[in-house]
Design a protein around this motif. Structure first.
Motif, PDB file in Angstrom:
ATOM      1  N   MET A  71       0.834  -1.186   0.000  1.00  0.00           N
ATOM      2  CA  MET A  71       0.000   0.000   0.000  1.00  0.00           C
ATOM      3  C   MET A  71       0.876   1.247   0.000  1.00  0.00           C
ATOM      4  O   MET A  71       1.809   1.356   0.786  1.00  0.00           O
ATOM      5  N   SER A  72       0.566   2.171  -0.881  1.00  0.00           N
ATOM      6  CA  SER A  72       1.252   3.452  -0.896  1.00  0.00           C
ATOM      7  C   SER A  72       0.619   4.339   0.170  1.00  0.00           C
ATOM      8  O   SER A  72      -0.589   4.558   0.158  1.00  0.00           O
ATOM      9  N   GLN A  73       1.432   4.832   1.106  1.00  0.00           N
ATOM     10  CA  GLN A  73       0.912   5.580   2.253  1.00  0.00           C
ATOM     11  C   GLN A  73       1.433   7.005   2.217  1.00  0.00           C
ATOM     12  O   GLN A  73       2.586   7.267   2.527  1.00  0.00           O
ATOM     13  N   LYS A  74       0.559   7.944   1.855  1.00  0.00           N
ATOM     14  CA  LYS A  74       0.944   9.348   1.751  1.00  0.00           C
ATOM     15  C   LYS A  74       1.001  10.017   3.113  1.00  0.00           C
ATOM     16  O   LYS A  74       1.832  10.894   3.356  1.00  0.00           O
ATOM     17  N   PHE A 106       0.688  -1.139   7.568  1.00  0.00           N
ATOM     18  CA  PHE A 106       0.355   0.276   7.771  1.00  0.00           C
ATOM     19  C   PHE A 106       1.385   0.890   8.705  1.00  0.00           C
ATOM     20  O   PHE A 106       1.621   0.384   9.801  1.00  0.00           O
ATOM     21  N   GLN A 107       2.011   1.998   8.282  1.00  0.00           N
ATOM     22  CA  GLN A 107       3.069   2.610   9.082  1.00  0.00           C
ATOM     23  C   GLN A 107       2.524   3.627  10.063  1.00  0.00           C
ATOM     24  O   GLN A 107       1.725   4.500   9.727  1.00  0.00           O
ATOM     25  N   ILE A 108       2.972   3.494  11.310  1.00  0.00           N
ATOM     26  CA  ILE A 108       2.739   4.478  12.359  1.00  0.00           C
ATOM     27  C   ILE A 108       4.113   4.812  12.934  1.00  0.00           C
ATOM     28  O   ILE A 108       4.912   3.919  13.205  1.00  0.00           O
ATOM     29  N   THR A 109       4.396   6.090  13.104  1.00  0.00           N
ATOM     30  CA  THR A 109       5.685   6.525  13.633  1.00  0.00           C
ATOM     31  C   THR A 109       5.525   6.962  15.083  1.00  0.00           C
ATOM     32  O   THR A 109       4.588   7.687  15.420  1.00  0.00           O
ATOM     33  N   MET A 110       6.454   6.521  15.933  1.00  0.00           N
ATOM     34  CA  MET A 110       6.472   6.917  17.335  1.00  0.00           C
ATOM     35  C   MET A 110       7.645   7.861  17.557  1.00  0.00           C
ATOM     36  O   MET A 110       8.781   7.538  17.218  1.00  0.00           O
ATOM     37  N   GLY A 128      -5.476   8.528  -1.809  1.00  0.00           N
ATOM     38  CA  GLY A 128      -4.776   7.429  -2.465  1.00  0.00           C
ATOM     39  C   GLY A 128      -5.326   6.099  -1.996  1.00  0.00           C
ATOM     40  O   GLY A 128      -6.536   5.857  -2.030  1.00  0.00           O
ATOM     41  N   ASP A 129      -4.433   5.231  -1.523  1.00  0.00           N
ATOM     42  CA  ASP A 129      -4.844   3.915  -1.039  1.00  0.00           C
ATOM     43  C   ASP A 129      -5.304   3.932   0.413  1.00  0.00           C
ATOM     44  O   ASP A 129      -5.743   2.912   0.928  1.00  0.00           O
ATOM     45  N   GLN A 130      -5.161   5.057   1.068  1.00  0.00           N
ATOM     46  CA  GLN A 130      -5.449   5.141   2.499  1.00  0.00           C
ATOM     47  C   GLN A 130      -6.888   5.553   2.771  1.00  0.00           C
ATOM     48  O   GLN A 130      -7.410   6.473   2.131  1.00  0.00           O
ATOM     49  N   TRP A 131      -7.485   4.916   3.761  1.00  0.00           N
ATOM     50  CA  TRP A 131      -8.806   5.311   4.233  1.00  0.00           C
ATOM     51  C   TRP A 131      -8.706   5.952   5.609  1.00  0.00           C
ATOM     52  O   TRP A 131      -7.900   5.545   6.446  1.00  0.00           O
ATOM     53  N   PHE A 132      -9.520   6.964   5.827  1.00  0.00           N
ATOM     54  CA  PHE A 132      -9.692   7.603   7.124  1.00  0.00           C
ATOM     55  C   PHE A 132     -11.185   7.599   7.437  1.00  0.00           C
ATOM     56  O   PHE A 132     -12.017   7.580   6.524  1.00  0.00           O
ATOM     57  N   SER A 190      -0.149  13.354  15.469  1.00  0.00           N
ATOM     58  CA  SER A 190      -0.019  14.254  14.331  1.00  0.00           C
ATOM     59  C   SER A 190      -0.038  13.448  13.035  1.00  0.00           C
ATOM     60  O   SER A 190       0.116  12.224  13.053  1.00  0.00           O
ATOM     61  N   LEU A 191      -0.252  14.137  11.936  1.00  0.00           N
ATOM     62  CA  LEU A 191      -0.311  13.506  10.618  1.00  0.00           C
ATOM     63  C   LEU A 191       0.865  14.005   9.788  1.00  0.00           C
ATOM     64  O   LEU A 191       0.957  15.204   9.504  1.00  0.00           O
ATOM     65  N   GLU A 192       1.746  13.105   9.421  1.00  0.00           N
ATOM     66  CA  GLU A 192       2.951  13.449   8.664  1.00  0.00           C
ATOM     67  C   GLU A 192       2.721  13.216   7.178  1.00  0.00           C
ATOM     68  O   GLU A 192       2.267  12.140   6.771  1.00  0.00           O
ATOM     69  N   VAL A 193       3.043  14.230   6.393  1.00  0.00           N
ATOM     70  CA  VAL A 193       2.962  14.120   4.932  1.00  0.00           C
ATOM     71  C   VAL A 193       4.366  14.245   4.374  1.00  0.00           C
ATOM     72  O   VAL A 193       5.065  15.235   4.628  1.00  0.00           O
ATOM     73  N   ARG A 194       4.796  13.267   3.616  1.00  0.00           N
ATOM     74  CA  ARG A 194       6.119  13.275   2.996  1.00  0.00           C
ATOM     75  C   ARG A 194       5.995  13.834   1.579  1.00  0.00           C
ATOM     76  O   ARG A 194       5.347  13.234   0.720  1.00  0.00           O
ATOM     77  N   CYS A 195       6.619  14.962   1.370  1.00  0.00           N
ATOM     78  CA  CYS A 195       6.443  15.734   0.146  1.00  0.00           C
ATOM     79  C   CYS A 195       7.622  15.549  -0.802  1.00  0.00           C
ATOM     80  O   CYS A 195       8.774  15.510  -0.371  1.00  0.00           O
TER      81      CYS A 195
END
Length: 300
Positions: free
Chosen positions: A1-4, A62-66, A209-213, A231-236
């Motif tokens: 899954m591509s995770q934006k 699914f990635q979650i960052t701590m 994208g492929d992500q659901w909220f 928080s919500l991280e967006v990689r640009c």
């Protein structure tokens, strides 16, 4: 899954232990340290020199960052994580799915706090909402394999207090900012219910994208509000995308720091370059980042 968009959780110096806890508590989950504090840090962070800074969690892909930091912030239920225990994940066996849900519930509830008891509800034969020992909130649900497929992990954003009944408006803003994004199913409150007004969002979904909220307007008044605890991280990809999202989202000037911002609803975002790891390897990059508000790639 591509995770934006990658949810980030704020930990009080114990992110590494948190990663070990979730690896044991959640199905198909692993954790790893992906960044450390430099050996030379500001005096305010002296106790963290050389220690883990970022621990990445992979929950069924699914990635979650701590974020390993201090006690300044803590997660709360304003942003929680729905875990969909679909029997199809377990060979089509509903009994196995239910048993795995019960095991996960027991692990997350130990040392935590139950927000909604694990029981049968009109929307699910087996559901519960729990806040774990680190303050992170999880909604565990046994789902119907005949329904539309959804990923195992879906972040849920709950609007209450000063932003009561703003769920639909926020979803429209968020989906307008990304390519291939849309609002999905929305179920409304047919009449005013508690704190929620008639026509506000009882439960809704949106996709990036492929992500659901999922999103909802709370029908209960709460003391907590959105915070950097989640928080919500967006990689640009490049400075232009950083600039565009920063300008569209940032609404609280005093919250701007090191790529962090707060939007008009109070939700915290991190707008960062997709090569952040490479940039941080440059000599002195950590100190330069601490002086920035919006991240400027050329200044690393």
């Amino acid at each position: 899954m591509s995770q934006k968009i990658i949810p980030n959780l704020w930990f009080n110096g114990d992110a590494e232990q948190g990663g070990e806890f979730y690896s044991a508590a959640l199905p198909n989950t692993t954790s790893r340290i992906t960044a450390r504090y430099p050996d030379e840090v500001p005096e305010s962070q002296a106790g963290f020199a050389g220690k883990p800074l970022v621990v990445d969690l992979s929950v069924d892909g699914f990635q979650i960052t701590m974020i390993n930091s201090d006690a300044h912030f803590r997660p709360n239920p304003s942003i929680s994580f729905m875990l969909n225990f679909d029997p199809l994940m377990f060979g089509g066996d509903a009994d196995t799915a239910r048993a795995r849900l019960d095991e996960t519930w027991a692990a997350l509830a130990e040392g935590g706090m139950v927000l909604m008891e694990l029981a049968e509800y009109p929307f699910s034969p087996h559901y519960g909402w729990v806040q774990d020992r680190y303050g992170v909130s999880w909604q565990l649900m046994l789902t119907d394999p005949e329904g539309d497929p959804r990923p195992f992990v879906i972040p849920q954003i709950m609007f209450a207090g000063a932003v009561q009944d703003k769920a639909r408006e926020a979803a429209e803003l968020y989906t307008s900012l990304f390519d291939d994004a849309e609002i999905g199913m929305v179920a409304e409150y047919p009449a005013a219910t508690g704190a929620a007004g008639a026509g506000s969002v009882m439960f809704g979904e949106f996709r990036v994208g492929d992500q659901w909220f999922s999103m909802m307007d709370s029908n209960v008044a709460h003391e907590f509000a959105f915070s950097p605890g989640v928080s919500l991280e967006v990689r640009c990809h490049g400075q232009a995308e950083i600039d565009r999202l920063w300008d569209a989202l940032s609404a609280v000037p005093e919250a701007e720091q090191c790529g962090w911002l707060a939007d008009r609803y109070g939700v915290s975002w991190q707008i960062v370059p997709d090569n952040m790891g490479e940039l941080m390897e440059r000599p002195g990059a950590y100190g330069r980042m601490l002086k920035m508000k919006k991240l400027v790639i050329a200044d690393f």
